[in-house]
Motif scaffolding. Structure first.
Motif, short mmCIF file in Angstrom:
data_model
loop_
_atom_site.label_atom_id
_atom_site.label_comp_id
_atom_site.label_asym_id
_atom_site.label_seq_id
_atom_site.Cartn_x
_atom_site.Cartn_y
_atom_site.Cartn_z
N ILE A 10 -9.35 3.88 2.89
CA ILE A 10 -9.43 2.87 3.90
C ILE A 10 -11.07 2.53 3.71
CG2 ILE A 10 -9.88 2.36 6.25
CD1 ILE A 10 -7.35 4.17 6.88
N PRO A 35 -2.46 2.07 4.82
CA PRO A 35 -2.89 3.23 5.19
C PRO A 35 -3.41 3.52 6.52
CG PRO A 35 -3.86 2.96 2.96
CD PRO A 35 -3.20 1.44 3.40
N SER A 82 0.88 -1.14 -0.05
CA SER A 82 0.12 0.01 0.04
C SER A 82 0.89 1.20 0.08
CB SER A 82 -1.05 -0.02 1.12
OG SER A 82 -0.23 -0.10 2.60
N THR A 106 -6.98 9.77 3.40
CA THR A 106 -6.55 8.51 3.44
C THR A 106 -7.71 7.56 4.13
OG1 THR A 106 -4.63 9.59 4.14
CG2 THR A 106 -4.69 7.25 4.63
N LEU A 133 -1.41 5.78 8.97
CA LEU A 133 -1.95 7.03 9.97
C LEU A 133 -1.65 7.17 11.32
CD1 LEU A 133 -5.82 7.72 8.65
CD2 LEU A 133 -3.73 8.93 8.19
N PHE A 180 0.77 14.77 1.20
CA PHE A 180 1.01 13.56 0.86
C PHE A 180 2.48 13.46 0.72
CE2 PHE A 180 -3.57 12.56 0.58
CZ PHE A 180 -3.63 11.28 1.01
N ALA A 186 5.82 6.14 4.20
CA ALA A 186 5.15 4.96 3.40
C ALA A 186 6.37 4.04 3.07
CB ALA A 186 4.43 5.33 2.51
N ILE A 192 0.24 3.92 -2.81
CA ILE A 192 -0.82 4.89 -2.50
C ILE A 192 -0.41 6.29 -2.32
CG2 ILE A 192 -2.88 5.43 -1.52
CD1 ILE A 192 -3.60 2.58 -0.85
N PHE A 193 0.75 6.09 -1.70
CA PHE A 193 1.05 7.56 -1.01
C PHE A 193 2.08 8.06 -1.92
CE2 PHE A 193 -0.63 5.25 2.72
CZ PHE A 193 -1.42 6.37 3.48
#
Lengths: 417, 346
Positions: free
Chosen positions: A270, A239, A92, A266, A243, A108, A115, A95-96
């Motif tokens: 999720i 994520p 994941s 985020t 977080l 981000f 990340a 994603i970031f």
């Protein structure tokens, strides 16, 4: 003045040393945390080397994998379930980096290195989980890098995991290296990084799912839905963990601040991922109770959802459905999206939900009814738990160091990235 | 580094490092360019295999022969030691001593290769089988399996007569056999034509030989258990224990790919008694079966018993949907072994 390549390499090595030098410094509480993790890590590694794998590493007569819960019907247990879970967390990170580098979101972009660090440490747990389950790790070290059988999904997984780990490690160290000097990471590097690493991010999880599903022997796993299901919940758990980490970083530093907007965005990811994952689980329940014609698949899925030889498995799958639904619904409720704290609670809920889905509930359904329809038992043993804790503790020490070094770099730089 | 002094030191350090790097580079070039022939005379290329003493399966049979000889030497010395101890306790002329010495002298680890033009297969008459587990016992004795680990290569399942193909409701923990209305299905390695276990092995430690026997290289298996996961018949076993058989209890007739004592943490399974069948014999389970339910032979030989069974009775395989094309067949011979009457069940 242009520098020679030798000097550049020396500087990179210097940055690597800097990461550990800075990451190990800190307040008393931080050192206490590291020491606590260190004790757990040493105990776990001791158990692994001197007890569980003593016949291999020490040549002693006692010890061996018989001390763990694996048996002739359940060859893969808790360690491989860590592998499936953490490979998702690692995947994941993409994603970031997408939000930060491709979509150019400033907020981000600040947490992308976190990340990347998360991907690296998650993949270390992954590889270690496989190695702890391996009968002969020393032979694996010699034979695995030869890639003799390219029809085996394990060889492919080995390739993608190490490539993705290396890419993220390089990106993390390079970012620190640049930020230390008050420079931006050059866009050329980012373009190349994104183009190369994105397929690998999806690849690590897809190939891991293929390891399980490309088997006619285990019909509960032999479903093409497995890889999409893996990816869906992976994009919830990774994520969520990040977080939590970002929230803690904000709490314990006074210079690292992230906008609420990032939390909300985020959370959206999720919620969507959770909803997709739950939908896939629903589809599987439908298959199990309505139309599957394969007796073995039917009995495996029924034993999973209604209770069979392993009640823990049934508990965990329903825990996933319950907590996952709760987290998805809470994430959509406007009052819960108002503060960072509440969003982090939802993230914690998500993390636990996906942990119970991706660990034993993913792999055990294929094993608890053996291919000849005989129920097989699997009980988690203390040694597996402690070795597992040791692996996690070791890796979290590294994660703490990486997070710390990044945060300190941001402070030293004195500007908002 | 704001003051000039610091900068000077820094630059000095850099220059030194540069020089060092240059020196290292030069020495490499030096090594590469000069005296190659001289070095070649002095040095011999050594592979990693050679250093670690592990052999590569792809190198061919010469390698297996070498390893078989090494294993034989090792096991023989162990056996001799055990025999020596026994003889000093019981006396040189005692029958135990003589037996032990004879056994040690007969101990052999073979590496017989597959013969061309053969394809072994086995068939089992489900009507005849009484579920007595004698084949299981014979298999453990023949193949030097650890006795107290509860590990056996053959597992016998009791199923309802109607459910024999899908094996629904099978159980292997029955205590009384044979029961009316039940059949007994012994399951071991099926030596499939398209084995999924060899496909998934990441290091090619298991493969199908020319005569159809699927074998495992115990010195190469890394113990990832992927093949155990991939087998649709649950026929593979992971050796969780260190081999701890008394050398005098070993079966002296051994094969490097078969019943040689396995190291800890490797996968093992039925090899159709490769040590017997490659020399023209039949597997131990066939020999031990009290009702003659098992048939073993060469599929390519028209005179072999297995061909007769296929032609006369017709055979079926377990789990055809797994797509493995097993070469272990089941058939209904017609003549049922009478089950125990109700009064006998205790």
């Amino acid at each position: 003045m242009s520098k020679g390549i030798g000097e550049k390499v020396l500087e990179a090595v210097d940055s690597l040393i800097y990461i550990f030098r800075v990451g190990l410094k800190g307040s008393k509480a931080y050192k206490l945390l590291l020491a606590g993790l260190g004790i757990m890590a040493v105990y776990g590694i001791y158990l692994w080397i001197f007890v569980q794998h003593a016949p291999i590493f020490l040549g002693s007569d006692n010890g061996g994998l018989y001390m763990t819960g694996v048996n002739e019907d359940v060859p893969w247990g808790l360690y491989i379930s860590f592998f499936t879970f953490w490979v998702g967390v690692a995947a994941s990170a993409v994603i970031f980096s997408f939000a930060g580098y491709v979509f150019g979101d400033k907020e981000f972009k600040r947490i992308v290195p976190l990340a990347e660090a998360q991907a690296v440490v998650a993949l270390i747990i992954t590889v270690w989980g496989i190695v702890a389950n391996l009968g002969h790790p020393e032979r694996g070290l010699i034979y695995m890098p030869r890639f003799e059988n390219l029809r085996s999904m394990l060889d492919w997984d080995f390739t993608v995991i190490f490539t993705y780990m290396g890419l993220n490690a390089i990106a993390f160290v390079y970012t620190i290296h640049k930020y230390r000097r008050g420079e931006e990471v050059p866009w050329k590097f980012l373009v190349i990084f994104m183009i190369v690493s994105t397929p690998f991010a999806i690849g690590i999880h897809t190939v891991t799912a293929w390891i399980f599903h490309a088997l006619t022997a285990r019909p509960a796993l032999n479903t093409a839905l497995l890889a999409p299901r893996f990816i869906a919940t992976a994009f919830a758990s990774g994520p969520a963990l990040l977080l939590i980490i970002v929230y803690l970083a904000e709490k314990y530093t006074d210079w690292f601040k992230v906008d609420l907007k990032l939390y909300r965005t985020t959370l959206n990811v999720i919620v969507v991922a959770l909803a997709t994952g739950l939908f896939f689980t629903l589809a599987e329940i439908h298959e199990a109770f309505w139309y599957t014609t394969e007796p073995l698949k039917r009995s495996q899925l029924l034993a999973t959802f209604l209770g069979g030889p392993s009640l823990l498995l049934t508990f965990m799958i329903w825990l996933w459905i319950g907590l996952g639904t709760a987290a998805a619904l809470l994430g959509m409720a406007p009052p819960m999206r108002k503060s960072k704290k509440k969003i982090v609670y939802i993230a914690l809920l998500t993390f636990i939900a996906v942990f119970s889905e991706k660990t034993l509930s993913t792999i055990l359904p294929g094993f608890i009814i053996n291919p000849i329809h005989v129920p097989a038992e699997y009980h988690i043993t203390p040694i597996e738990v402690f070795v597992g804790i040791g692996i996690h503790a070791t890796v979290f020490i590294l994660y703490a160091i990486l997070i710390k070094s990044y945060l300190i770099t941001l402070r030293a730089k004195g500007v908002n990235v | 580094m704001s003051n000039g002094n610091g900068k000077k030191i820094d630059e000095g350090r850099r220059t030194t490092l540069k020089l060092l790097a240059l020196a290292a580079l030069l020495s490499t070039v030096d090594f590469a360019v000069f005296d190659k022939s001289e070095f070649k005379k002095m040095l011999r290329k050594v592979g990693l295999d050679e250093i670690l003493g592990v052999a590569d399966a792809r190198q061919g049979l010469g390698d297996f022969e070498r390893r078989a000889l090494e294993k034989e030497k090792m096991l023989k010395s162990l056996c001799d030691q055990a025999a020596e101890q026994l003889c000093s306790e019981k006396g040189e002329t005692s029958s135990e001593c003589l037996l032990a010495r004879k056994k040690c002298s007969k101990l052999v680890v073979k590496s017989t290769p597959a013969r061309e033009g053969k394809r072994f297969a086995m068939a089992l008459d489900v009507d005849k089988c009484i579920g007595c587990r004698r084949c299981e016992y014979a298999c453990v004795m023949e193949n030097n399996t650890v006795r107290d680990a509860g590990m056996d290569w053959i597992r016998i399942y009791e199923v309802d007569r109607e459910a024999v193909e899908q094996l629904e409701g099978a159980r292997d923990d029955y205590l009384v056999a044979p029961k009316p209305g039940k059949v007994y299905v012994p399951v071991a390695c099926m030596h499939c034509e398209d084995p999924p276990c060899t496909m998934v092995c990441p290091v090619v430690a298991t493969w199908k030989e020319k005569d159809g026997i699927v074998v495992i290289d115990y010195d190469k298996c890394i113990g990832c258990k992927y093949c155990v996961v991939a087998c649709p018949y649950g026929a593979r076993r992971f050796n969780l224990f260190k081999p701890r058989l008394n050398p005098l209890d070993l079966n002296p007739n051994m094969h490097i790919l078969g019943n040689v004592p396995r190291p800890v943490h490797v996968v093992e399974k039925c090899t159709w008694c490769i040590q017997r069948t490659r020399d023209g014999g039949v597997p131990a389970c066939v020999e031990a079966c009290p009702v003659g339910a098992r048939v073993f032979g060469d599929l390519k030989d028209p005179e072999s018993p297995i061909r007769k069974v296929i032609e006369e009775y017709g055979v079926f395989v377990l789990k055809p949907e797994a797509g493995t094309n097993p070469r272990f067949f089941y058939f209904f011979g017609g003549a049922r072994t009478p089950p125990k009457s109700e009064g006998d069940e205790k």
